[in-house]
Design an enzyme around this catalytic site. Sequence first.
Site, PDB file in Angstrom:
ATOM      1  N   HIS A  16       0.891  -0.967   0.124  1.00 10.75           N
ATOM      2  CA  HIS A  16       0.123  -0.111  -0.052  1.00 10.75           C
ATOM      3  C   HIS A  16       0.866   1.438   0.139  1.00 10.75           C
ATOM      4  O   HIS A  16       0.550   2.333   0.760  1.00 10.75           O
ATOM      5  CB  HIS A  16      -1.017  -0.034   1.083  1.00 10.75           C
ATOM      6  CG  HIS A  16      -1.734  -1.127   0.940  1.00 10.75           C
ATOM      7  ND1 HIS A  16      -3.171  -1.066   1.024  1.00 10.75           N
ATOM      8  CD2 HIS A  16      -2.101  -2.243   0.942  1.00 10.75           C
ATOM      9  CE1 HIS A  16      -4.599  -1.773   0.248  1.00 10.75           C
ATOM     10  NE2 HIS A  16      -3.307  -2.685   0.777  1.00 10.75           N
ATOM     11  N   THR A  17       2.296   1.638  -0.671  1.00 12.09           N
ATOM     12  CA  THR A  17       2.651   1.687  -0.077  1.00 12.09           C
ATOM     13  C   THR A  17       2.466   2.979  -2.160  1.00 12.09           C
ATOM     14  O   THR A  17       2.680   4.159  -1.886  1.00 12.09           O
ATOM     15  CB  THR A  17       4.935   1.966  -0.698  1.00 12.09           C
ATOM     16  OG1 THR A  17       4.798   1.362  -1.339  1.00 12.09           O
ATOM     17  CG2 THR A  17       4.501   1.341   0.658  1.00 12.09           C
ATOM     18  N   ASP A  18       2.285   2.491  -2.692  1.00 12.24           N
ATOM     19  CA  ASP A  18       2.368   3.230  -4.069  1.00 12.24           C
ATOM     20  C   ASP A  18       0.940   4.541  -4.464  1.00 12.24           C
ATOM     21  O   ASP A  18       1.564   5.240  -5.369  1.00 12.24           O
ATOM     22  CB  ASP A  18       2.002   2.020  -5.240  1.00 12.24           C
ATOM     23  CG  ASP A  18       0.520   1.138  -5.362  1.00 12.24           C
ATOM     24  OD1 ASP A  18       0.118   1.380  -4.367  1.00 12.24           O
ATOM     25  OD2 ASP A  18      -0.058   0.658  -6.356  1.00 12.24           O
ATOM     26  N   GLY A 105      -4.387 -12.604  -5.677  1.00 10.87           N
ATOM     27  CA  GLY A 105      -3.170 -11.304  -5.241  1.00 10.87           C
ATOM     28  C   GLY A 105      -2.159 -11.220  -6.490  1.00 10.87           C
ATOM     29  O   GLY A 105      -1.602 -10.669  -5.838  1.00 10.87           O
ATOM     30  N   LEU A 106      -2.621 -12.028  -7.264  1.00 10.97           N
ATOM     31  CA  LEU A 106      -1.121 -11.312  -8.243  1.00 10.97           C
ATOM     32  C   LEU A 106      -1.978 -11.588 -10.023  1.00 10.97           C
ATOM     33  O   LEU A 106      -1.569 -11.173 -10.340  1.00 10.97           O
ATOM     34  CB  LEU A 106      -1.710 -13.574  -8.669  1.00 10.97           C
ATOM     35  CG  LEU A 106      -0.717 -14.180  -7.847  1.00 10.97           C
ATOM     36  CD1 LEU A 106      -0.616 -15.816  -8.821  1.00 10.97           C
ATOM     37  CD2 LEU A 106       1.115 -13.492  -6.989  1.00 10.97           C
ATOM     38  N   SER A 107      -2.746 -10.439  -8.981  1.00  8.39           N
ATOM     39  CA  SER A 107      -3.378  -8.846 -10.548  1.00  8.39           C
ATOM     40  C   SER A 107      -3.650  -9.700 -11.821  1.00  8.39           C
ATOM     41  O   SER A 107      -3.546  -9.338 -12.066  1.00  8.39           O
ATOM     42  CB  SER A 107      -2.535  -7.727 -10.294  1.00  8.39           C
ATOM     43  OG  SER A 107      -2.922  -6.892 -10.435  1.00  8.39           O
ATOM     44  N   GLU A 141      -9.110   0.987 -13.770  1.00 11.07           N
ATOM     45  CA  GLU A 141     -10.026   0.402 -13.041  1.00 11.07           C
ATOM     46  C   GLU A 141     -10.632   1.378 -11.815  1.00 11.07           C
ATOM     47  O   GLU A 141     -11.497   1.079 -10.956  1.00 11.07           O
ATOM     48  CB  GLU A 141      -9.035  -0.120 -11.770  1.00 11.07           C
ATOM     49  CG  GLU A 141      -8.572  -1.118 -10.966  1.00 11.07           C
ATOM     50  CD  GLU A 141      -7.836  -2.618 -11.342  1.00 11.07           C
ATOM     51  OE1 GLU A 141      -7.029  -2.664 -11.934  1.00 11.07           O
ATOM     52  OE2 GLU A 141      -7.856  -2.437  -9.469  1.00 11.07           O
ATOM     53  N   ASP A 153       0.607  -2.713 -10.121  1.00 10.31           N
ATOM     54  CA  ASP A 153       0.080  -3.935 -10.806  1.00 10.31           C
ATOM     55  C   ASP A 153       0.313  -3.535 -12.110  1.00 10.31           C
ATOM     56  O   ASP A 153       0.823  -4.545 -12.652  1.00 10.31           O
ATOM     57  CB  ASP A 153      -1.456  -4.594 -10.660  1.00 10.31           C
ATOM     58  CG  ASP A 153      -1.802  -4.776  -8.982  1.00 10.31           C
ATOM     59  OD1 ASP A 153      -0.841  -4.625  -8.056  1.00 10.31           O
ATOM     60  OD2 ASP A 153      -2.728  -4.390  -8.772  1.00 10.31           O
ATOM     61  N   TYR A 202     -10.330  -1.516   0.651  1.00 11.20           N
ATOM     62  CA  TYR A 202      -9.227  -0.731   0.185  1.00 11.20           C
ATOM     63  C   TYR A 202      -9.090   0.626  -0.277  1.00 11.20           C
ATOM     64  O   TYR A 202      -8.485   1.301   0.248  1.00 11.20           O
ATOM     65  CB  TYR A 202      -9.026  -1.539  -1.275  1.00 11.20           C
ATOM     66  CG  TYR A 202      -7.569  -1.231  -2.454  1.00 11.20           C
ATOM     67  CD1 TYR A 202      -6.697  -2.296  -1.682  1.00 11.20           C
ATOM     68  CD2 TYR A 202      -7.702   0.588  -3.498  1.00 11.20           C
ATOM     69  CE1 TYR A 202      -5.677  -1.322  -3.060  1.00 11.20           C
ATOM     70  CE2 TYR A 202      -6.926   0.521  -3.527  1.00 11.20           C
ATOM     71  CZ  TYR A 202      -5.764   0.319  -3.198  1.00 11.20           C
ATOM     72  OH  TYR A 202      -4.303   0.274  -4.343  1.00 11.20           O
TER      73      TYR A 202
END
Length: 355
Positions: A16-18, A105-107, A141, A153, A202
């Site tokens: 969650h840094t992006d 979780g692999l987008s 998105e 991602d 999210y």
Amino acid sequence: MIQVYAPGRAEVLGNHTDYNDGLVLSIAVDRGTTIKGAPRYDGKIKLIASDLQEEILLDLSEIRPQVTKEWGNYVLGVYDQFVKRGVPPKGFEIEISSNLPMGAGLSSSAALEVATALFLQQLYQTRFDKLELAKIGQAAEHQFVGVKCGLLDQISSLFGKKDHLIYIDCRTFEVRTIPIPSGVQFVIANSKVKHALVTGEYNERRESCEAAAKSLEVRALRDVTPEFLEKNRVRLSLNALKRARHVVGEIDRVQRAEKALEKSEIAAFGKLMWESHESSVQNFENSCQALDHLITASKKVKGCYGGRLSGGGFGGATVNLVESGAVESFTQKMTQAWKTTECLVTSACDGASVL
Ligand code: GLA
């Protein structure tokens, strides 16, 4: 016929840094989404999802978010962005197939967006650079799916490099690749646990981070060091403080991880991954029971250097750094720790391409 491929990604460090202008380390994995397609001249778009055995047929005048067959939004949202960037509407037909597990979780969603963007780039002969293609996926998105994601991602799917980690500075969008020391593998442990409210959680986390930055009077949490945060903790609610601690700690861990890699200190690198997970549990509260069991078990496997949840959280998968010789015993231990778990051993792979 145009054919393109886009891989999924594993977030290795920097959770969650992006969207906080922060730093991330990721890899493109060896599974992804393939799109085959061609233009249509009757003003229609037809999407075929081979794996789901579903299709969508729409008039070009009817492009809007879909309520059923939500998978279509990743494609239509990207198409909408091309039109918004001045490309004249033109019909097409595509067939989508993927070997990426969904919700792991692999987008898989970004892989679909990036594959669509590459397909449309070929179809319309546009010349958007890779960063712009990533931004097109992100905007799709935000606008068609409703997840206010960052760019991790999409960038990972586009900039992946064989046997390298991708280092992303989400403020300057500098993207570098760092060689992965030999003798180790990334193992993804997919718990198959899905959380129903992921989108809401999210977006709520993102809002808390932005509120924390505002209270600290900085542009984004990127501008906050761990020391500054603790000195100024009274300015934040307990909730905002915890969220900020996670993000600020993650950015710091990415910096330390980069130094560890320079010296090939794999154990130090792995320890940062375990610390990252602990911070997800304590501060960001985006883990879940299944992932915690998997990480607790990973700590007991000889030859496992580290592990953490990968991606948004609230279910999905862990990413683990495991010595090549220990991969088999590691995967066995993961299934024992959480019985629905399926492991995927992956190397870091090249990014999306036209086939
Ligand atoms: C999801 C989002 C990314 C990123 C991660 C968490 O994968 O799509 O933009 O925020 O969660 O690091």
